[in-house]
Design a protein around this motif. Structure first.
Motif, mmCIF file in Angstrom:
data_model
loop_
_atom_site.group_PDB
_atom_site.id
_atom_site.type_symbol
_atom_site.label_atom_id
_atom_site.label_comp_id
_atom_site.label_asym_id
_atom_site.label_seq_id
_atom_site.Cartn_x
_atom_site.Cartn_y
_atom_site.Cartn_z
ATOM 1 N N PHE A 1 -18.298 5.437 -2.514
ATOM 2 C CA PHE A 1 -17.764 6.655 -1.917
ATOM 3 C C PHE A 1 -16.259 6.457 -1.720
ATOM 4 C CE2 PHE A 1 -22.175 6.337 -0.630
ATOM 5 C CZ PHE A 1 -22.663 7.627 -0.807
ATOM 6 N N PRO A 2 -15.413 7.150 -2.498
ATOM 7 C CA PRO A 2 -13.959 6.977 -2.343
ATOM 8 C C PRO A 2 -13.493 7.390 -0.950
ATOM 9 C CG PRO A 2 -14.496 8.151 -4.377
ATOM 10 C CD PRO A 2 -15.748 8.107 -3.564
ATOM 11 N N LEU A 3 -12.580 6.618 -0.386
ATOM 12 C CA LEU A 3 -12.008 6.933 0.919
ATOM 13 C C LEU A 3 -10.560 7.387 0.780
ATOM 14 C CD1 LEU A 3 -13.464 3.988 3.053
ATOM 15 C CD2 LEU A 3 -14.207 6.371 3.029
ATOM 16 N N ARG A 4 -9.679 6.478 0.450
ATOM 17 C CA ARG A 4 -8.256 6.786 0.289
ATOM 18 C C ARG A 4 -7.621 5.659 -0.505
ATOM 19 N NH1 ARG A 4 -5.469 4.473 5.211
ATOM 20 N NH2 ARG A 4 -7.062 3.361 6.373
ATOM 21 N N SER A 5 -6.334 5.713 -0.681
ATOM 22 C CA SER A 5 -5.625 4.661 -1.409
ATOM 23 C C SER A 5 -4.638 3.961 -0.490
ATOM 24 C CB SER A 5 -4.875 5.244 -2.619
ATOM 25 O OG SER A 5 -5.785 5.684 -3.592
ATOM 26 N N LEU A 6 -4.504 2.666 -0.673
ATOM 27 C CA LEU A 6 -3.533 1.857 0.059
ATOM 28 C C LEU A 6 -2.337 1.589 -0.843
ATOM 29 C CD1 LEU A 6 -6.018 -0.820 1.416
ATOM 30 C CD2 LEU A 6 -5.297 1.262 2.577
ATOM 31 N N SER A 7 -1.145 1.663 -0.289
ATOM 32 C CA SER A 7 0.067 1.335 -1.046
ATOM 33 C C SER A 7 0.466 -0.110 -0.748
ATOM 34 C CB SER A 7 1.213 2.277 -0.663
ATOM 35 O OG SER A 7 0.902 3.601 -1.019
ATOM 36 N N LEU A 8 0.846 -0.841 -1.785
ATOM 37 C CA LEU A 8 1.315 -2.207 -1.589
ATOM 38 C C LEU A 8 2.806 -2.210 -1.303
ATOM 39 C CD1 LEU A 8 -0.577 -4.326 -4.271
ATOM 40 C CD2 LEU A 8 -1.119 -3.980 -1.864
ATOM 41 N N LEU A 9 3.198 -3.027 -0.331
ATOM 42 C CA LEU A 9 4.596 -3.155 0.063
ATOM 43 C C LEU A 9 5.046 -4.605 -0.102
ATOM 44 C CD1 LEU A 9 4.499 -1.132 3.415
ATOM 45 C CD2 LEU A 9 5.217 -0.288 1.178
ATOM 46 N N LEU A 10 6.322 -4.769 -0.420
ATOM 47 C CA LEU A 10 6.921 -6.101 -0.509
ATOM 48 C C LEU A 10 7.521 -6.441 0.847
ATOM 49 C CD1 LEU A 10 7.811 -8.527 -2.338
ATOM 50 C CD2 LEU A 10 9.977 -7.322 -2.596
ATOM 51 N N ALA A 11 7.064 -7.543 1.454
ATOM 52 C CA ALA A 11 7.599 -8.011 2.737
ATOM 53 C C ALA A 11 8.557 -9.159 2.496
ATOM 54 C CB ALA A 11 6.463 -8.446 3.657
ATOM 55 N N MET A 12 9.787 -9.012 2.996
ATOM 56 C CA MET A 12 10.821 -10.032 2.823
ATOM 57 C C MET A 12 11.400 -10.398 4.185
ATOM 58 S SD MET A 12 12.840 -8.379 -0.460
ATOM 59 C CE MET A 12 13.981 -9.767 -0.536
ATOM 60 N N PRO A 13 12.041 -11.564 4.302
ATOM 61 C CA PRO A 13 12.769 -11.857 5.545
ATOM 62 C C PRO A 13 13.790 -10.755 5.813
ATOM 63 C CG PRO A 13 12.638 -13.807 4.140
ATOM 64 C CD PRO A 13 12.131 -12.660 3.324
ATOM 65 N N ALA A 14 14.119 -10.535 7.078
ATOM 66 C CA ALA A 14 15.032 -9.453 7.456
ATOM 67 C C ALA A 14 16.300 -9.492 6.606
ATOM 68 C CB ALA A 14 15.386 -9.567 8.933
#
Length: 302
Positions: free
Chosen positions: A159-172
């Motif tokens: 049962f499809p729910l939604r989609s997640l977006s991938l993000l790039l996490a970097m040091p500040a």
């Protein structure tokens, strides 16, 4: 190396100091200190550095920490299953959640389910990517929240729910700006100079991330791998490199610079159950509540 030492290592990482870890475990600070010193001597590496009273894992410490977290997680699951065997529940449903997945919506779903079906117990179970299909087919899981599912095998229903977006996490980063709830974009080839802390094989994000890198013909320098996003984000905070996380973990990445990928990467999220006809009443009820609350949340956030 003992499971006790793994627990000490895991707790010191969580609490940040030896004294707080000792308080949580109900043992003396010297017991933890001597045990970890013995482990460092056995492995011939330093696992922590002390800065202003805080304990920070070294690079070798982060690698061992992932193993420690897995061991502690398995111990918790074993304890829960033993308690279940000792109990006299009339019947129960097991719900699979990806390992290290902070699913905050589950408490709302369970509250509604218990209101309507008070005699049925729902047991959340963590799974790895490699174990999921076997657990569902064997009936060890009645349903599972699964990222990355587009098609399912015979005998299962998604049962499809939604989609997640991938993000790039970097040091500040200096000059980093986030505007109106959107993240600045980045192309992967501009990150060739940075080492990556990658999800490992048990992680449900491993396959979609590897597919994206293959499409982009991007070969990152891999510092180490871990299924735990908290472990990966801690390494990013320590300035060791960067990592990829789903957008639902934005709050966990506070203080870091987050970038949307270009081209964007979406990971579909689905609820997977055994394809039974008819669906048992309690399973159908839990499925309906799951879909209703998750879709309501998605439309609200959108």
């Amino acid at each position: 190396m003992t499971t006790e030492q793994m627990q000490y290592l895991h707790t010191v990482f969580q609490e940040g100091t030896l004294s707080q870890a000792a308080t949580k475990l109900g043992i003396s600070q010297s017991t933890i200190s001597k045990s970890l010193q013995a482990l460092e001597k056995e492995l011939s590496v330093a696992l922590f550095v002390r800065i202003h009273g805080q304990m920070f894992p070294t690079r070798q410490g982060y690698i061992l920490l992932d193993t420690a977290q897995k061991i502690c997680g398995l111990q918790e699951q074993m304890t829960e299953r033993i308690q279940l065997l000792r109990s006299s529940f009339p019947h129960y449903l097991s719900v699979g959640i990806p390992r290290y997945w902070d699913f905050n919506q589950l408490s709302l779903i369970l509250a509604e389910f218990y209101r309507l079906a008070p005699s049925c117990t729902v047991i959340p179970e963590e799974y790895t990517a490699s174990s999921l299909l076997g657990l569902l087919k064997a009936g060890a899981l009645h349903m599972a929240l699964v990222p990355g599912v587009k098609d399912v095998e015979n005998g299962l229903r998604a049962f499809p729910l939604r989609s997640l977006s991938l993000l790039l996490a970097m040091p500040a980063q200096p000059g980093y700006k986030k505007t109106a709830g959107t993240f600045p974009t980045v192309k992967m080839h501009s990150c060739l100079h940075l080492p990556f802390i990658m999800p490992d094989e048990p992680s449900v994000l491993c396959s979609p991330i590897n597919s994206f890198f293959k499409e982009q013909q991007f070969a990152p320098e891999i510092l180490f791998k871990s299924s735990s996003p908290k472990c990966r984000l801690a390494a990013v905070r320590a300035g060791l490199g960067c990592t990829l996380i789903p957008d639902i973990l934005c709050q966990e990445a506070e203080g870091l610079s987050l970038y949307a990928l270009s081209p964007p990467v979406s990971v579909p999220l689905a609820l997977v159950i055994s394809d039974q006809t008819p669906i048992p009443g309690e399973l159908k009820l839990l499925t309906d509540i799951f879909l209703k609350l998750e879709l309501e949340r998605y439309h609200y956030e959108s």
